[in-house]
Enzyme design. Structure first.
Site, mmCIF file in Angstrom:
data_model
loop_
_atom_site.group_PDB
_atom_site.id
_atom_site.type_symbol
_atom_site.label_atom_id
_atom_site.label_comp_id
_atom_site.label_asym_id
_atom_site.label_seq_id
_atom_site.Cartn_x
_atom_site.Cartn_y
_atom_site.Cartn_z
ATOM 1 C CB SER A 60 -0.949 0.020 1.200
ATOM 2 O OG SER A 60 -1.907 -1.001 1.081
ATOM 3 C CB CYS A 61 3.849 2.212 1.948
ATOM 4 S SG CYS A 61 3.198 1.705 3.537
ATOM 5 C CG HIS A 62 6.718 0.695 -3.505
ATOM 6 N ND1 HIS A 62 7.848 1.475 -3.385
ATOM 7 C CD2 HIS A 62 6.783 0.122 -4.733
ATOM 8 C CE1 HIS A 62 8.567 1.365 -4.495
ATOM 9 N NE2 HIS A 62 7.943 0.554 -5.325
#
Length: 175
Positions: A60-62
């Site tokens: 999700s972050c990347h």
């Protein structure tokens, strides 16, 4: 996740982050850079947007959370934000590598919050040791807009695997 202990209008607690400042030499993938410390005291008199992620290179972050911020960083700064920073409990070398891969350059700071100490002061850490992949205590997913050290906006994700209230589309109208 612990419950946030900070809210709109509150002054943030003092904290110290570690980061590898961007330099053109870091374009060489073999370069590591030298970590330095950055205190929240340096943000006095400034408008700062902090976007927190549980971990660099995580799905999700990347893929979903940080790239839209990078795409709109000029728009964010045009709305009066002096500093845009991504915070995570990853070490400063991992964050520097991640920032280089995503192309932060000198537009976004990649700040390490060792052991999620600062996030814990805000009630914004999350224990991910139960995931069984070595994550331990991390910063949870949130967006925090500050003006002279006081909270203007706080968007904390109820599910740190999702991007809603901490995403760029939720934050832009708050600027």
């Amino acid at each position: 996740m612990s419950s946030p202990t900070i809210k709109t209008g509150d002054e943030i607690p003092q904290g110290t982050f570690v980061h590898v400042p961007y330099t053109p030499e870091l374009a060489d993938a073999a370069a590591c850079g030298i970590p330095t410390k950055l205190s929240t005291d340096e943000w006095k008199g400034k408008r700062v947007l902090i976007v927190s992620v549980p971990g660099a290179f995580t799905p999700s972050c990347h893929a979903n959370h940080i790239p839209p911020y990078l795409a709109k960083v000029d728009e964010i700064k045009a709305k009066g934000v002096d500093v845009v920073a991504v915070v995570s409990a990853n070490d400063p070398f991992v964050l520097s590598g991640w920032a280089r891969i995503l192309g932060f350059g000198d537009k976004i700071l990649a700040l390490s919050d060792p052991d999620a100490k600062w996030a814990s002061k805000l009630g914004l850490s999350v224990d991910l040791s139960g995931a069984g992949i070595g994550l331990g205590t991390r910063t949870t997913r949130f967006a925090l807009l500050l003006k002279d050290g006081k909270v203007e906006y706080l968007g904390v994700e109820p599910d740190p695997t999702q991007v809603t209230v901490s995403g760029v589309e939720a934050v832009l109208p708050k600027l």
